[in-house]
Design a protein around this motif. Structure first.
Motif, PDB file in Angstrom:
ATOM      1  N   GLY A 174       0.702  -1.212   0.171  1.00 24.73           N
ATOM      2  CA  GLY A 174      -0.004   0.041   0.028  1.00 24.73           C
ATOM      3  C   GLY A 174       0.795   1.185   0.004  1.00 24.73           C
ATOM      4  N   ASP A 175       0.092   2.450   0.352  1.00 25.12           N
ATOM      5  CA  ASP A 175       1.134   3.662   0.182  1.00 25.12           C
ATOM      6  C   ASP A 175       1.499   3.830   1.484  1.00 25.12           C
ATOM      7  OD1 ASP A 175       0.233   4.135  -2.375  1.00 25.12           O
ATOM      8  OD2 ASP A 175      -1.831   5.111  -1.631  1.00 25.12           O
ATOM      9  N   GLN A 176       1.235   3.270   2.685  1.00 23.27           N
ATOM     10  CA  GLN A 176       1.708   3.858   4.112  1.00 23.27           C
ATOM     11  C   GLN A 176       2.461   2.683   4.854  1.00 23.27           C
ATOM     12  OE1 GLN A 176      -2.306   5.122   5.696  1.00 23.27           O
ATOM     13  NE2 GLN A 176      -1.256   7.028   5.489  1.00 23.27           N
ATOM     14  N   GLN A 177       2.565   1.576   4.507  1.00 26.55           N
ATOM     15  CA  GLN A 177       3.213   0.443   5.011  1.00 26.55           C
ATOM     16  C   GLN A 177       4.508   0.163   4.561  1.00 26.55           C
ATOM     17  OE1 GLN A 177       1.076  -3.048   6.257  1.00 26.55           O
ATOM     18  NE2 GLN A 177       3.019  -4.329   6.118  1.00 26.55           N
ATOM     19  N   LYS A 178       5.548   0.094   5.160  1.00 23.74           N
ATOM     20  CA  LYS A 178       6.963   0.205   4.783  1.00 23.74           C
ATOM     21  C   LYS A 178       7.706  -0.635   5.582  1.00 23.74           C
ATOM     22  CE  LYS A 178       8.980   3.499   2.685  1.00 23.74           C
ATOM     23  NZ  LYS A 178       9.673   4.675   2.605  1.00 23.74           N
ATOM     24  N   SER A 179       8.484  -1.684   5.418  1.00 23.98           N
ATOM     25  CA  SER A 179       9.224  -2.613   6.300  1.00 23.98           C
ATOM     26  C   SER A 179      10.675  -2.606   5.802  1.00 23.98           C
ATOM     27  CB  SER A 179       8.671  -3.968   6.533  1.00 23.98           C
ATOM     28  OG  SER A 179       7.336  -4.071   6.888  1.00 23.98           O
ATOM     29  N   GLU A 180      11.686  -2.659   6.716  1.00 30.59           N
ATOM     30  CA  GLU A 180      13.088  -2.738   6.651  1.00 30.59           C
ATOM     31  C   GLU A 180      13.586  -4.265   6.736  1.00 30.59           C
ATOM     32  OE1 GLU A 180      14.963   0.463   8.167  1.00 30.59           O
ATOM     33  OE2 GLU A 180      13.912   2.163   6.865  1.00 30.59           O
ATOM     34  N   ILE A 181      14.357  -4.966   6.206  1.00 32.88           N
ATOM     35  CA  ILE A 181      14.629  -6.203   6.608  1.00 32.88           C
ATOM     36  C   ILE A 181      16.350  -6.126   6.307  1.00 32.88           C
ATOM     37  CG2 ILE A 181      14.340  -8.545   5.956  1.00 32.88           C
ATOM     38  CD1 ILE A 181      11.587  -7.272   6.129  1.00 32.88           C
ATOM     39  N   PHE A 182      16.757  -6.756   7.522  1.00 29.20           N
ATOM     40  CA  PHE A 182      18.242  -6.757   7.710  1.00 29.20           C
ATOM     41  C   PHE A 182      18.487  -8.394   8.028  1.00 29.20           C
ATOM     42  CE2 PHE A 182      16.957  -2.696   9.171  1.00 29.20           C
ATOM     43  CZ  PHE A 182      17.727  -1.903   8.398  1.00 29.20           C
ATOM     44  N   HIS A 183      19.656  -9.054   7.289  1.00 23.89           N
ATOM     45  CA  HIS A 183      20.103 -10.101   7.533  1.00 23.89           C
ATOM     46  C   HIS A 183      21.257 -10.009   8.714  1.00 23.89           C
ATOM     47  CE1 HIS A 183      18.423 -12.125   3.717  1.00 23.89           C
ATOM     48  NE2 HIS A 183      17.287 -11.468   4.558  1.00 23.89           N
ATOM     49  N   ALA A 184      21.376 -10.867   9.570  1.00 22.39           N
ATOM     50  CA  ALA A 184      22.473 -10.831  10.550  1.00 22.39           C
ATOM     51  C   ALA A 184      23.008 -12.316  10.414  1.00 22.39           C
ATOM     52  CB  ALA A 184      22.135 -10.491  12.070  1.00 22.39           C
ATOM     53  N   GLU A 185      23.914 -12.405  11.476  1.00 24.60           N
ATOM     54  CA  GLU A 185      24.606 -13.859  11.438  1.00 24.60           C
ATOM     55  C   GLU A 185      23.913 -14.885  12.033  1.00 24.60           C
ATOM     56  OE1 GLU A 185      27.753 -14.300  10.346  1.00 24.60           O
ATOM     57  OE2 GLU A 185      27.979 -12.322   9.784  1.00 24.60           O
ATOM     58  N   ASP A 186      23.899 -16.240  11.724  1.00 19.70           N
ATOM     59  CA  ASP A 186      23.543 -17.451  12.353  1.00 19.70           C
ATOM     60  C   ASP A 186      21.949 -17.488  12.001  1.00 19.70           C
ATOM     61  OD1 ASP A 186      25.836 -18.228  13.580  1.00 19.70           O
ATOM     62  OD2 ASP A 186      25.501 -17.158  15.201  1.00 19.70           O
ATOM     63  N   GLY A 187      21.734 -16.867  10.703  1.00 14.87           N
ATOM     64  CA  GLY A 187      20.335 -17.172  10.247  1.00 14.87           C
ATOM     65  C   GLY A 187      19.421 -16.045  10.946  1.00 14.87           C
ATOM     66  N   ILE A 188      19.894 -15.061  11.517  1.00 14.86           N
ATOM     67  CA  ILE A 188      19.000 -13.981  12.376  1.00 14.86           C
ATOM     68  C   ILE A 188      18.484 -12.952  11.207  1.00 14.86           C
ATOM     69  CG2 ILE A 188      19.065 -12.116  13.907  1.00 14.86           C
ATOM     70  CD1 ILE A 188      18.770 -15.031  15.283  1.00 14.86           C
ATOM     71  N   VAL A 189      17.241 -12.550  11.355  1.00 12.38           N
ATOM     72  CA  VAL A 189      16.636 -11.562  10.470  1.00 12.38           C
ATOM     73  C   VAL A 189      15.768 -10.532  11.407  1.00 12.38           C
ATOM     74  CG1 VAL A 189      15.024 -11.043   8.638  1.00 12.38           C
ATOM     75  CG2 VAL A 189      16.386 -13.233   8.720  1.00 12.38           C
ATOM     76  N   ARG A 190      16.203  -9.207  11.191  1.00 11.76           N
ATOM     77  CA  ARG A 190      15.463  -8.298  11.942  1.00 11.76           C
ATOM     78  C   ARG A 190      14.597  -7.358  11.017  1.00 11.76           C
ATOM     79  NH1 ARG A 190      20.627  -8.715  14.601  1.00 11.76           N
ATOM     80  NH2 ARG A 190      20.307  -9.418  16.821  1.00 11.76           N
ATOM     81  N   THR A 191      13.681  -7.211  11.447  1.00 15.92           N
ATOM     82  CA  THR A 191      12.542  -6.366  10.471  1.00 15.92           C
ATOM     83  C   THR A 191      12.134  -5.144  11.468  1.00 15.92           C
ATOM     84  OG1 THR A 191      10.620  -7.343  11.315  1.00 15.92           O
ATOM     85  CG2 THR A 191      11.902  -8.396   9.650  1.00 15.92           C
ATOM     86  N   VAL A 192      11.876  -4.151  10.653  1.00 15.88           N
ATOM     87  CA  VAL A 192      11.265  -2.840  11.217  1.00 15.88           C
ATOM     88  C   VAL A 192      10.140  -2.348  10.503  1.00 15.88           C
ATOM     89  CG1 VAL A 192      11.614  -0.365  11.975  1.00 15.88           C
ATOM     90  CG2 VAL A 192      13.632  -2.096  12.206  1.00 15.88           C
ATOM     91  N   MET A 193       9.117  -2.451  10.610  1.00 13.44           N
ATOM     92  CA  MET A 193       7.651  -2.008  10.169  1.00 13.44           C
ATOM     93  C   MET A 193       7.249  -0.606  10.451  1.00 13.44           C
ATOM     94  SD  MET A 193       4.135  -4.179   9.405  1.00 13.44           S
ATOM     95  CE  MET A 193       3.157  -3.427  10.596  1.00 13.44           C
ATOM     96  N   ARG A 194       7.136   0.262   9.697  1.00 18.85           N
ATOM     97  CA  ARG A 194       6.450   1.562   9.836  1.00 18.85           C
ATOM     98  C   ARG A 194       5.237   1.625   9.037  1.00 18.85           C
ATOM     99  NH1 ARG A 194      11.939   2.200   9.382  1.00 18.85           N
ATOM    100  NH2 ARG A 194      12.893   3.016  11.325  1.00 18.85           N
ATOM    101  N   TYR A 195       4.322   2.566   9.746  1.00 16.83           N
ATOM    102  CA  TYR A 195       3.157   2.670   9.112  1.00 16.83           C
ATOM    103  C   TYR A 195       2.755   4.249   9.040  1.00 16.83           C
ATOM    104  CZ  TYR A 195      -1.621   2.589   7.637  1.00 16.83           C
ATOM    105  OH  TYR A 195      -2.912   2.580   6.949  1.00 16.83           O
ATOM    106  N   ASN A 196       2.664   4.823   7.869  1.00 17.44           N
ATOM    107  CA  ASN A 196       2.717   6.244   7.687  1.00 17.44           C
ATOM    108  C   ASN A 196       3.809   6.974   8.531  1.00 17.44           C
ATOM    109  OD1 ASN A 196       1.307   8.685   6.955  1.00 17.44           O
ATOM    110  ND2 ASN A 196       0.416   9.165   8.913  1.00 17.44           N
ATOM    111  N   GLY A 197       5.041   6.440   8.503  1.00 13.13           N
ATOM    112  CA  GLY A 197       6.158   6.889   8.991  1.00 13.13           C
ATOM    113  C   GLY A 197       6.541   6.752  10.486  1.00 13.13           C
TER     114      GLY A 197
END
Length: 206
Positions: free
Chosen positions: A49-72
């Motif tokens: 959509g127009d307002q939901q944005k997620s940043e995805i980061f890969h770390a060591e040992d299969g770890i994934v970190r996500t940050v989701m923002r809605y309307n900033g």
């Protein structure tokens, strides 16, 4: 004779159009710089959509970190194993931890036909609970996010928050390359289905 020539020309034109469309799709994907497995090291972005944005980061040992923002505004942060098992989440200020009772590393890599399960002890606001997750890899598919093409695994996911066996909840379309669920298919009681997927994907620009 004339009809034969027209048939040959028609087939040639169809072949040319297919080739042109494939070339155009590849050019668009290249122009957009579609994220790959290597992109996870510096991060990439998916939008819905127009307002939901997620940043995805890969770390060591299969770890994934996500940050989701809605309307900033940041509304959800998660830490996951391979993008499939949540280890902790901060949802609108409420934090939940999931302590795995299973060696998650032994469950990967996932392949069609495999069935895996994991158990967790959850803790939120001083209260403990249980979570059981069961996944069955039903097959493979191809999914497009805009012009970006990804090979995905179709995974039927079941969950239980009690002593009862996990019950099916939805189907994940999971990219092992991106360590990310790109789409989810939900099944309705009337027999219908609906799918939620990301609309756009691109590398994180710093």
């Amino acid at each position: 004779m004339r009809g034969s020539r027209l048939s040959v020309l028609s087939r040639a034109l169809s072949a040319w159009l297919v080739g042109a469309l494939c070339a155009l799709t590849a050019a668009l994907a290249s122009a957009q710089d579609c994220p790959t497995a290597q992109s996870g090291r510096v991060g990439f972005v998916v939008e819905r959509g127009d307002q939901q944005k997620s940043e995805i980061f890969h770390a060591e040992d299969g770890i994934v970190r996500t940050v989701m923002r809605y309307n900033g505004a940041t509304v959800l942060k998660t830490t996951q194993h391979e993008g499939l098992f949540q280890l902790d989440r901060l949802d609108s200020g409420r934090k939940t931890k999931f302590e795995s009772q299973t060696d998650l590393k032994k469950l990967f890599p996932l392949k069609p036909g495999r069935k895996v399960g994991a158990k967790f002890i959850s803790e939120s606001n001083g209260q403990q609970g249980a979570l059981s997750v069961e996944m069955t890899v039903k097959g493979t598919d191809i999914l497009y996010i805009g012009p970006c093409k990804y090979n995905v695994l179709k995974i039927e996911r079941g969950e239980s928050h009690s002593a009862e066996p996990p019950r099916f909840v939805y189907t994940d379309y999971y990219s092992p390359q991106l360590k990310l669920i790109l789409a989810k298919k939900y099944y309705e009681s009337n027999g219908g289905t609906h799918t939620i997927k990301y609309d756009r994907i691109y590398p994180l620009k710093r």
